[in-house]
Design a protein around this motif. Structure first.
Motif, PDB file in Angstrom:
ATOM      1  N   ALA A  41      -2.634 -16.921  16.235  1.00 31.38           N
ATOM      2  CA  ALA A  41      -2.758 -17.964  15.188  1.00 31.38           C
ATOM      3  C   ALA A  41      -3.782 -18.540  15.280  1.00 31.38           C
ATOM      4  N   ALA A  42      -4.273 -19.322  16.635  1.00 31.30           N
ATOM      5  CA  ALA A  42      -5.406 -19.882  16.628  1.00 31.30           C
ATOM      6  C   ALA A  42      -6.776 -19.148  16.261  1.00 31.30           C
ATOM      7  N   VAL A  43      -6.905 -17.820  16.621  1.00 35.52           N
ATOM      8  CA  VAL A  43      -8.006 -17.090  16.365  1.00 35.52           C
ATOM      9  C   VAL A  43      -8.072 -16.781  14.833  1.00 35.52           C
ATOM     10  N   TRP A  44      -6.880 -16.590  14.379  1.00 32.28           N
ATOM     11  CA  TRP A  44      -7.032 -16.086  12.716  1.00 32.28           C
ATOM     12  C   TRP A  44      -7.564 -17.219  11.833  1.00 32.28           C
ATOM     13  N   GLY A  45      -6.827 -18.317  12.474  1.00 31.14           N
ATOM     14  CA  GLY A  45      -7.169 -19.736  11.756  1.00 31.14           C
ATOM     15  C   GLY A  45      -8.638 -19.945  11.682  1.00 31.14           C
ATOM     16  N   ARG A  46      -9.518 -19.825  12.763  1.00 27.89           N
ATOM     17  CA  ARG A  46     -10.886 -20.073  12.765  1.00 27.89           C
ATOM     18  C   ARG A  46     -11.776 -18.731  12.060  1.00 27.89           C
ATOM     19  N   ILE A  47     -10.975 -17.713  12.017  1.00 25.03           N
ATOM     20  CA  ILE A  47     -11.853 -16.601  11.064  1.00 25.03           C
ATOM     21  C   ILE A  47     -11.690 -16.888   9.589  1.00 25.03           C
ATOM     22  N   ALA A  48     -10.736 -17.657   9.142  1.00 22.78           N
ATOM     23  CA  ALA A  48     -10.570 -18.039   7.605  1.00 22.78           C
ATOM     24  C   ALA A  48     -11.719 -18.535   7.224  1.00 22.78           C
ATOM     25  N   PRO A  49     -12.405 -19.696   7.815  1.00 25.04           N
ATOM     26  CA  PRO A  49     -13.558 -20.199   7.270  1.00 25.04           C
ATOM     27  C   PRO A  49     -14.704 -19.382   6.995  1.00 25.04           C
ATOM     28  N   LEU A  50     -14.766 -18.411   7.986  1.00 27.22           N
ATOM     29  CA  LEU A  50     -15.962 -17.506   8.203  1.00 27.22           C
ATOM     30  C   LEU A  50     -15.894 -16.799   6.620  1.00 27.22           C
ATOM     31  N   ARG A  87       4.786 -24.887  11.371  1.00 21.47           N
ATOM     32  CA  ARG A  87       4.562 -24.326  12.583  1.00 21.47           C
ATOM     33  C   ARG A  87       5.823 -24.774  13.413  1.00 21.47           C
ATOM     34  N   VAL A  88       6.522 -25.802  13.169  1.00 23.13           N
ATOM     35  CA  VAL A  88       7.961 -26.004  13.723  1.00 23.13           C
ATOM     36  C   VAL A  88       8.692 -24.688  13.635  1.00 23.13           C
ATOM     37  N   ALA A  89       8.966 -24.181  12.294  1.00 23.04           N
ATOM     38  CA  ALA A  89       9.856 -23.324  12.158  1.00 23.04           C
ATOM     39  C   ALA A  89       9.378 -21.911  12.830  1.00 23.04           C
ATOM     40  N   GLY A  90       7.960 -21.623  12.718  1.00 25.71           N
ATOM     41  CA  GLY A  90       7.464 -20.486  13.371  1.00 25.71           C
ATOM     42  C   GLY A  90       7.578 -20.533  14.714  1.00 25.71           C
ATOM     43  N   LEU A  91       7.360 -21.476  15.597  1.00 26.06           N
ATOM     44  CA  LEU A  91       7.498 -21.639  17.031  1.00 26.06           C
ATOM     45  C   LEU A  91       8.912 -21.768  17.487  1.00 26.06           C
ATOM     46  N   ALA A  92       9.935 -22.243  16.686  1.00 22.12           N
ATOM     47  CA  ALA A  92      11.218 -22.081  16.935  1.00 22.12           C
ATOM     48  C   ALA A  92      11.566 -20.875  16.812  1.00 22.12           C
ATOM     49  N   MET A  93      11.442 -20.022  15.890  1.00 23.82           N
ATOM     50  CA  MET A  93      12.018 -18.635  15.949  1.00 23.82           C
ATOM     51  C   MET A  93      11.346 -17.759  16.854  1.00 23.82           C
ATOM     52  N   LEU A  94       9.766 -18.043  17.092  1.00 22.35           N
ATOM     53  CA  LEU A  94       9.421 -17.433  18.134  1.00 22.35           C
ATOM     54  C   LEU A  94       9.963 -17.341  19.599  1.00 22.35           C
ATOM     55  N   ALA A 127      -9.067 -27.063   5.954  1.00 21.26           N
ATOM     56  CA  ALA A 127      -7.631 -26.686   5.271  1.00 21.26           C
ATOM     57  C   ALA A 127      -7.466 -24.947   5.839  1.00 21.26           C
ATOM     58  N   CYS A 128      -8.709 -24.227   5.435  1.00 21.85           N
ATOM     59  CA  CYS A 128      -8.467 -22.624   5.857  1.00 21.85           C
ATOM     60  C   CYS A 128      -7.708 -22.654   7.141  1.00 21.85           C
ATOM     61  N   VAL A 129      -8.139 -23.249   8.063  1.00 22.21           N
ATOM     62  CA  VAL A 129      -7.887 -23.228   9.532  1.00 22.21           C
ATOM     63  C   VAL A 129      -6.368 -23.652   9.695  1.00 22.21           C
ATOM     64  N   GLU A 130      -5.992 -24.623   9.147  1.00 21.28           N
ATOM     65  CA  GLU A 130      -4.588 -25.325   9.217  1.00 21.28           C
ATOM     66  C   GLU A 130      -3.615 -24.317   8.672  1.00 21.28           C
ATOM     67  N   TRP A 131      -3.854 -24.051   7.540  1.00 21.69           N
ATOM     68  CA  TRP A 131      -3.068 -23.260   6.761  1.00 21.69           C
ATOM     69  C   TRP A 131      -2.917 -21.998   7.209  1.00 21.69           C
ATOM     70  N   THR A 132      -3.940 -21.210   7.465  1.00 21.37           N
ATOM     71  CA  THR A 132      -3.978 -19.895   8.141  1.00 21.37           C
ATOM     72  C   THR A 132      -3.272 -19.697   9.268  1.00 21.37           C
ATOM     73  N   THR A 133      -3.422 -20.824  10.234  1.00 24.08           N
ATOM     74  CA  THR A 133      -2.748 -20.978  11.498  1.00 24.08           C
ATOM     75  C   THR A 133      -1.205 -21.055  11.231  1.00 24.08           C
ATOM     76  N   SER A 134      -0.909 -21.961  10.468  1.00 26.83           N
ATOM     77  CA  SER A 134       0.586 -22.484  10.158  1.00 26.83           C
ATOM     78  C   SER A 134       1.468 -21.075   9.596  1.00 26.83           C
ATOM     79  N   TRP A 135       0.663 -20.348   8.338  1.00 27.61           N
ATOM     80  CA  TRP A 135       1.208 -19.149   7.783  1.00 27.61           C
ATOM     81  C   TRP A 135       1.348 -17.888   8.774  1.00 27.61           C
ATOM     82  N   SER A 136       0.303 -17.947   9.596  1.00 29.47           N
ATOM     83  CA  SER A 136       0.201 -16.930  10.650  1.00 29.47           C
ATOM     84  C   SER A 136       1.502 -16.907  11.564  1.00 29.47           C
ATOM     85  N   LEU A 137       1.828 -18.244  12.084  1.00 34.40           N
ATOM     86  CA  LEU A 137       2.951 -18.245  13.102  1.00 34.40           C
ATOM     87  C   LEU A 137       4.405 -17.920  12.350  1.00 34.40           C
TER      88      LEU A 137
END
Length: 274
Positions: free
Chosen positions: A146-155, A128-135, A253-263
């Motif tokens: 990213a926050a939205v996709w992170g909560r879709i992953a568990p579904l 997340r640090v890398a993603g936000l720093a580059m964004l 874990a789905c929420v956290e990893w999806t959010t991080s990889w999305s960023l």
């Protein structure tokens, strides 16, 4: 005895209030009574609220704070609002994976955090640090998507894989069978009505978010934001295959990893020419 004539709130609003209580530490607005049945369908809405607050904090610090301070404060805010619920699940899942299939659930239930859990937490934060720093200036849009996709992953995980803590769900019927689930996240499965109905609130959210990106976002956020669909599908699938199903911890874990990889995907896409 006179009956109350006050109309009851619709069931979807009660579930939304339940999602607010379950997925955040923020006080519930007055007049709402939470119900904890189909709350997972509204998790993306709570995710957008969290992402929007993170985006506002980022914008408030733009040009006033060093970039590293911006990143740290935004990450701290997100962890506080969520109560660390999903990060704890990601750490427990990492410990469970390290313990192997036979001792997986036992390791997840252990209140002590192992080396694998600590490593997972560090990796998630660094991504997340890398993603936000580059964004940089585009970070507010990335945080919301990213926050939205992170909560879709568990579904996706709930639909595609059985619930690990319920023996009735680990039967020859295969992934996606639904029975009476036990455990802290069992109510998600007890009230599951299929991927379509459970994804409907998220679909109603993604449309306006795409329209807003088309109207106001710099660059190509109308399509770059949709890159989060990739981890939202791949993360629950990969974790489900390795674990043999999903639990409340692996939903986190789905929420956290999806959010991080999305960023990170958003940031890499913005580096493309044009």
């Amino acid at each position: 005895m006179a009956r109350s004539t006050q109309p009851s709130a619709p069931s979807w609003l009660a579930d939304l209030a339940g999602a607010w209580v379950f997925y955040s530490v923020l006080p519930l607005p007055p007049g709402l009574r939470p119900r904890f049945e189909r709350i997972a369908r509204f998790a993306p809405w709570i995710g957008l609220m969290i992402g929007a607050l993170e985006a506002l904090l980022w914008a408030a610090g733009e040009g006033r704070l060093p970039l590293l301070a911006q990143v740290a404060l935004v990450l701290a805010l997100g962890l506080w609002i969520s109560g660390g619920l999903h990060l704890d699940g990601a750490m427990d899942t990492a410990d469970g994976l390290a313990a192997g299939r036979e001792r997986c659930l036992e390791a997840m239930d252990d209140s002590r955090v192992g080396a694998s859990g600590v490593q997972a937490m560090v990796q998630l934060l660094l991504l997340r640090v890398a993603g936000l720093a580059m964004l940089a200036a585009a970070a507010p849009w990335g945080l919301a998507w990213a926050a939205v996709w992170g909560r879709i992953a568990p579904l996706v995980a709930m639909q595609a894989f059985p619930y690990l803590r319920d023996p009735a769900l680990r039967d020859p019927a295969g992934p996606g069978s639904v029975g009476v689930a036990a455990g802290t996240a069992g109510f998600h499965r007890r009230h599951w009505r299929g991927l379509g109905p459970e994804l409907l609130p998220a679909a109603l959210l993604l449309g306006p978010l795409t329209a807003a990106a088309l109207a106001w976002a710099p660059g190509g956020w109308w399509w770059q934001g949709w890159l989060g669909l990739l981890p939202a599908l791949l993360v629950p699938w990969r974790l489900g295959r390795r674990l043999g199903g999903h639990s409340g911890d692996s939903y986190g874990a789905c929420v956290e990893w999806t959010t991080s990889w999305s960023l990170l995907l958003f940031a890499l896409a913005r580096l493309l020419p044009g």
